[in-house]
Design an enzyme around this catalytic site. Structure first.
Site, PDB file in Angstrom:
ATOM      1  N   CYS A   1      19.311   0.182  -4.475  1.00  0.00           N
ATOM      2  CA  CYS A   1      19.815   0.330  -3.102  1.00  0.00           C
ATOM      3  C   CYS A   1      19.581  -0.950  -2.293  1.00  0.00           C
ATOM      4  O   CYS A   1      18.442  -1.276  -1.956  1.00  0.00           O
ATOM      5  CB  CYS A   1      19.105   1.529  -2.465  1.00  0.00           C
ATOM      6  SG  CYS A   1      19.323   1.695  -0.695  1.00  0.00           S
TER       7      CYS A   1
ATOM      8  N   CYS B   1      17.862  -0.516   1.048  1.00  0.00           N
ATOM      9  CA  CYS B   1      16.438  -0.226   0.822  1.00  0.00           C
ATOM     10  C   CYS B   1      15.649  -1.524   0.667  1.00  0.00           C
ATOM     11  O   CYS B   1      14.541  -1.652   1.188  1.00  0.00           O
ATOM     12  CB  CYS B   1      16.252   0.632  -0.432  1.00  0.00           C
ATOM     13  SG  CYS B   1      17.022   2.262  -0.353  1.00  0.00           S
TER      14      CYS B   1
END
Length: 101
Positions: free
Chosen positions: A24, A27
């Site tokens: 991600c 993230c």
């Protein structure tokens, strides 16, 4: 792990719980910001929970995590005070922390 188990280890006044995954990109952007906030706020701890880890699947369901990064700000008793998904600027997250510290 279940909510009760997670909440039983909360020692700081406020804990940031970060649901993330290695693949991600958002993230990876917010992770160092959360690390900085933990270092800069003595009453704040950070727990990072990888959504890919099987042991975190129950928590993902219990917290109704639909997208990542998902950030929860909880108190020592395990009450979710704030939650958001995606990235936010460091200052905006600090304001959330200030509102509960």
């Amino acid at each position: 792990m279940k909510k009760e188990e997670l909440f039983s280890v909360l020692e700081y006044e406020i804990t940031i719980i970060d649901f993330w995954a290695e693949w991600c990109a958002p993230c990876r952007i917010i992770s160092p910001i959360l690390d900085q906030l933990e270092k800069e706020n003595e009453n704040v701890s950070l727990i990072k929970l990888n959504v890919e880890d099987e042991e975190n699947k129950v928590l993902i369901s219990e917290f109704d995590i639909k997208s990542i990064p998902a950030i929860l700000i909880v108190n020592k008793e395990g009450v979710v005070l704030h939650r958001f998904s995606g990235n936010r600027p460091k200052g905006a997250i600090q304001e959330l922390l200030n509102s509960v510290l």
